[in-house]
Design a protein around this motif. Structure first.
Motif, PDB file in Angstrom:
ATOM      1  N   PRO A   1       0.794  -1.236   0.000  1.00  0.00           N
ATOM      2  CA  PRO A   1       0.000   0.000   0.000  1.00  0.00           C
ATOM      3  C   PRO A   1       0.824   1.283   0.000  1.00  0.00           C
ATOM      4  O   PRO A   1       0.280   2.354  -0.241  1.00  0.00           O
ATOM      5  N   GLN A   2       2.115   1.183   0.230  1.00  0.00           N
ATOM      6  CA  GLN A   2       2.974   2.366   0.240  1.00  0.00           C
ATOM      7  C   GLN A   2       3.600   2.639  -1.123  1.00  0.00           C
ATOM      8  O   GLN A   2       4.477   3.480  -1.247  1.00  0.00           O
ATOM      9  N   GLU A   3       3.122   1.943  -2.142  1.00  0.00           N
ATOM     10  CA  GLU A   3       3.655   2.107  -3.494  1.00  0.00           C
ATOM     11  C   GLU A   3       2.688   2.943  -4.317  1.00  0.00           C
ATOM     12  O   GLU A   3       1.617   2.476  -4.715  1.00  0.00           O
ATOM     13  N   GLY A   4       3.057   4.199  -4.566  1.00  0.00           N
ATOM     14  CA  GLY A   4       2.184   5.124  -5.265  1.00  0.00           C
ATOM     15  C   GLY A   4       1.798   4.682  -6.657  1.00  0.00           C
ATOM     16  O   GLY A   4       0.668   4.914  -7.096  1.00  0.00           O
ATOM     17  N   ILE A   5       2.721   4.029  -7.354  1.00  0.00           N
ATOM     18  CA  ILE A   5       2.406   3.630  -8.733  1.00  0.00           C
ATOM     19  C   ILE A   5       1.252   2.639  -8.776  1.00  0.00           C
ATOM     20  O   ILE A   5       0.413   2.682  -9.677  1.00  0.00           O
ATOM     21  N   SER A   6       1.183   1.757  -7.779  1.00  0.00           N
ATOM     22  CA  SER A   6       0.072   0.799  -7.747  1.00  0.00           C
ATOM     23  C   SER A   6      -1.255   1.519  -7.530  1.00  0.00           C
ATOM     24  O   SER A   6      -2.268   1.170  -8.145  1.00  0.00           O
ATOM     25  N   LEU A   7      -1.244   2.522  -6.664  1.00  0.00           N
ATOM     26  CA  LEU A   7      -2.456   3.314  -6.433  1.00  0.00           C
ATOM     27  C   LEU A   7      -2.878   4.054  -7.702  1.00  0.00           C
ATOM     28  O   LEU A   7      -4.064   4.076  -8.059  1.00  0.00           O
ATOM     29  N   VAL A   8      -1.923   4.635  -8.388  1.00  0.00           N
ATOM     30  CA  VAL A   8      -2.249   5.400  -9.600  1.00  0.00           C
ATOM     31  C   VAL A   8      -2.681   4.463 -10.726  1.00  0.00           C
ATOM     32  O   VAL A   8      -3.619   4.775 -11.470  1.00  0.00           O
ATOM     33  N   ASN A   9      -2.049   3.311 -10.834  1.00  0.00           N
ATOM     34  CA  ASN A   9      -2.484   2.365 -11.867  1.00  0.00           C
ATOM     35  C   ASN A   9      -3.902   1.872 -11.590  1.00  0.00           C
ATOM     36  O   ASN A   9      -4.698   1.720 -12.515  1.00  0.00           O
ATOM     37  N   ARG A  10      -4.222   1.646 -10.297  1.00  0.00           N
ATOM     38  CA  ARG A  10      -5.594   1.252  -9.988  1.00  0.00           C
ATOM     39  C   ARG A  10      -6.551   2.415 -10.294  1.00  0.00           C
ATOM     40  O   ARG A  10      -7.651   2.202 -10.809  1.00  0.00           O
ATOM     41  N   SER A  11      -6.121   3.647 -10.007  1.00  0.00           N
ATOM     42  CA  SER A  11      -6.988   4.794 -10.286  1.00  0.00           C
ATOM     43  C   SER A  11      -7.259   4.909 -11.788  1.00  0.00           C
ATOM     44  O   SER A  11      -8.369   5.251 -12.197  1.00  0.00           O
ATOM     45  N   PHE A  12      -6.262   4.614 -12.601  1.00  0.00           N
ATOM     46  CA  PHE A  12      -6.426   4.615 -14.059  1.00  0.00           C
ATOM     47  C   PHE A  12      -7.476   3.579 -14.468  1.00  0.00           C
ATOM     48  O   PHE A  12      -8.351   3.850 -15.295  1.00  0.00           O
ATOM     49  N   THR A  13      -7.416   2.408 -13.865  1.00  0.00           N
ATOM     50  CA  THR A  13      -8.404   1.362 -14.131  1.00  0.00           C
ATOM     51  C   THR A  13      -9.790   1.817 -13.701  1.00  0.00           C
ATOM     52  O   THR A  13     -10.782   1.618 -14.412  1.00  0.00           O
ATOM     53  N   LEU A  14      -9.867   2.462 -12.546  1.00  0.00           N
ATOM     54  CA  LEU A  14     -11.155   2.958 -12.053  1.00  0.00           C
ATOM     55  C   LEU A  14     -11.745   4.011 -12.994  1.00  0.00           C
ATOM     56  O   LEU A  14     -12.961   4.055 -13.193  1.00  0.00           O
ATOM     57  N   VAL A  15     -10.888   4.833 -13.589  1.00  0.00           N
ATOM     58  CA  VAL A  15     -11.363   5.803 -14.594  1.00  0.00           C
ATOM     59  C   VAL A  15     -11.998   5.051 -15.755  1.00  0.00           C
ATOM     60  O   VAL A  15     -13.082   5.409 -16.223  1.00  0.00           O
ATOM     61  N   GLU A  16     -11.345   4.018 -16.210  1.00  0.00           N
ATOM     62  CA  GLU A  16     -11.871   3.239 -17.338  1.00  0.00           C
ATOM     63  C   GLU A  16     -13.223   2.607 -16.999  1.00  0.00           C
ATOM     64  O   GLU A  16     -14.038   2.359 -17.889  1.00  0.00           O
ATOM     65  N   LEU A  17     -13.462   2.361 -15.719  1.00  0.00           N
ATOM     66  CA  LEU A  17     -14.735   1.787 -15.271  1.00  0.00           C
ATOM     67  C   LEU A  17     -15.773   2.861 -14.926  1.00  0.00           C
ATOM     68  O   LEU A  17     -16.889   2.535 -14.524  1.00  0.00           O
ATOM     69  N   GLY A  18     -15.384   4.141 -15.049  1.00  0.00           N
ATOM     70  CA  GLY A  18     -16.298   5.233 -14.722  1.00  0.00           C
ATOM     71  C   GLY A  18     -16.482   5.441 -13.226  1.00  0.00           C
ATOM     72  O   GLY A  18     -17.428   6.090 -12.802  1.00  0.00           O
TER      73      GLY A  18
ATOM     74  N   TYR B   1     -15.093   7.387 -10.853  1.00  0.00           N
ATOM     75  CA  TYR B   1     -14.224   8.549 -10.703  1.00  0.00           C
ATOM     76  C   TYR B   1     -13.933   8.925  -9.247  1.00  0.00           C
ATOM     77  O   TYR B   1     -12.810   9.323  -8.938  1.00  0.00           O
ATOM     78  N   ASN B   2     -14.912   8.816  -8.372  1.00  0.00           N
ATOM     79  CA  ASN B   2     -14.660   9.153  -6.964  1.00  0.00           C
ATOM     80  C   ASN B   2     -13.619   8.223  -6.351  1.00  0.00           C
ATOM     81  O   ASN B   2     -12.734   8.670  -5.614  1.00  0.00           O
ATOM     82  N   GLU B   3     -13.702   6.947  -6.668  1.00  0.00           N
ATOM     83  CA  GLU B   3     -12.711   5.993  -6.167  1.00  0.00           C
ATOM     84  C   GLU B   3     -11.332   6.284  -6.763  1.00  0.00           C
ATOM     85  O   GLU B   3     -10.311   6.156  -6.079  1.00  0.00           O
ATOM     86  N   SER B   4     -11.320   6.674  -8.024  1.00  0.00           N
ATOM     87  CA  SER B   4     -10.068   7.036  -8.673  1.00  0.00           C
ATOM     88  C   SER B   4      -9.414   8.214  -7.950  1.00  0.00           C
ATOM     89  O   SER B   4      -8.205   8.205  -7.681  1.00  0.00           O
ATOM     90  N   ILE B   5     -10.226   9.218  -7.628  1.00  0.00           N
ATOM     91  CA  ILE B   5      -9.716  10.393  -6.915  1.00  0.00           C
ATOM     92  C   ILE B   5      -9.146   9.985  -5.561  1.00  0.00           C
ATOM     93  O   ILE B   5      -8.061  10.445  -5.168  1.00  0.00           O
ATOM     94  N   ASN B   6      -9.837   9.095  -4.863  1.00  0.00           N
ATOM     95  CA  ASN B   6      -9.342   8.639  -3.554  1.00  0.00           C
ATOM     96  C   ASN B   6      -7.967   7.985  -3.676  1.00  0.00           C
ATOM     97  O   ASN B   6      -7.074   8.243  -2.864  1.00  0.00           O
ATOM     98  N   ASP B   7      -7.791   7.123  -4.688  1.00  0.00           N
ATOM     99  CA  ASP B   7      -6.487   6.476  -4.877  1.00  0.00           C
ATOM    100  C   ASP B   7      -5.411   7.511  -5.205  1.00  0.00           C
ATOM    101  O   ASP B   7      -4.284   7.423  -4.708  1.00  0.00           O
ATOM    102  N   CYS B   8      -5.752   8.485  -6.036  1.00  0.00           N
ATOM    103  CA  CYS B   8      -4.778   9.526  -6.379  1.00  0.00           C
ATOM    104  C   CYS B   8      -4.389  10.335  -5.144  1.00  0.00           C
ATOM    105  O   CYS B   8      -3.209  10.651  -4.945  1.00  0.00           O
ATOM    106  N   GLU B   9      -5.362  10.652  -4.321  1.00  0.00           N
ATOM    107  CA  GLU B   9      -5.061  11.414  -3.106  1.00  0.00           C
ATOM    108  C   GLU B   9      -4.155  10.613  -2.164  1.00  0.00           C
ATOM    109  O   GLU B   9      -3.252  11.178  -1.543  1.00  0.00           O
TER     110      GLU B   9
END
Length: 160
Positions: A72-89, A91-99
């Motif tokens: 969980p301390q790896e930012g790239i994994s969070l951002v890659n998941r946020s990218f996937t969440l964007v593709e799924l629409g 967006y709020n979850e994506s924002i949480n991962d980015c934050e």
């Protein structure tokens, strides 16, 4: 103690409702194999990113989430998941991962861009534009951020 022996011991502890002992043994196994978990997290992250890029975000999300859970301390994994969440629409979850990624590294351009793009998709284009511009300050040549900014500016022009 081998993995098989450990698993049998855990099963016996749980069958006998000795859950605290079971948790302690699981913690020991996880600690003893933390390097392996980190390697698995990297592979899951890469697989998730590839699956999203192939247009399979539902399948990718499983691997992205494993990567985040294992590291969980790896930012790239969070951002890659946020990218996937964007593709799924989602967006709020994506924002949480980015934050969360930005808490780990406030200068992570990809996190700023993905957060900004997600805000835009939620109808908060002006707020999103600020985050995308922050991404471009940090990485002026990032093609994703350049495209995000272009899309947001076009949307703002149409609405205003």
């Amino acid at each position: 103690m081998s993995f098989d022996d450990s698993f049998e011991k855990i099963k016996a502890q749980q069958d006998n409702k000795r859950f605290e002992e079971s948790v302690e043994l699981c913690n020991k196994i996880l600690a003893d194999h933390s390097e392996l978990l980190s390697d698995i997290a990297i592979v899951c992250d890469k697989k998730g990113f590839a699956l999203t890029s192939l247009g399979k975000p539902e399948e990718a999300l499983t691997y992205n989430s494993i990567a985040v859970a294992f590291n969980p301390q790896e930012g790239i994994s969070l951002v890659n998941r946020s990218f996937t969440l964007v593709e799924l629409g989602r967006y709020n979850e994506s924002i949480n991962d980015c934050e969360e990624a930005l808490k780990l590294d406030p200068n992570y351009a990809k996190a700023w861009n993905t957060k900004g793009y997600s805000l835009h998709k939620l109808g908060k284009s002006e707020e999103g534009l600020k985050d995308v511009e922050k991404a471009l300050e940090l990485d002026p040549n990032d093609n994703d951020s350049i495209e995000s900014k272009k899309e947001i500016l076009e949307a703002l022009e149409k609405s205003g």
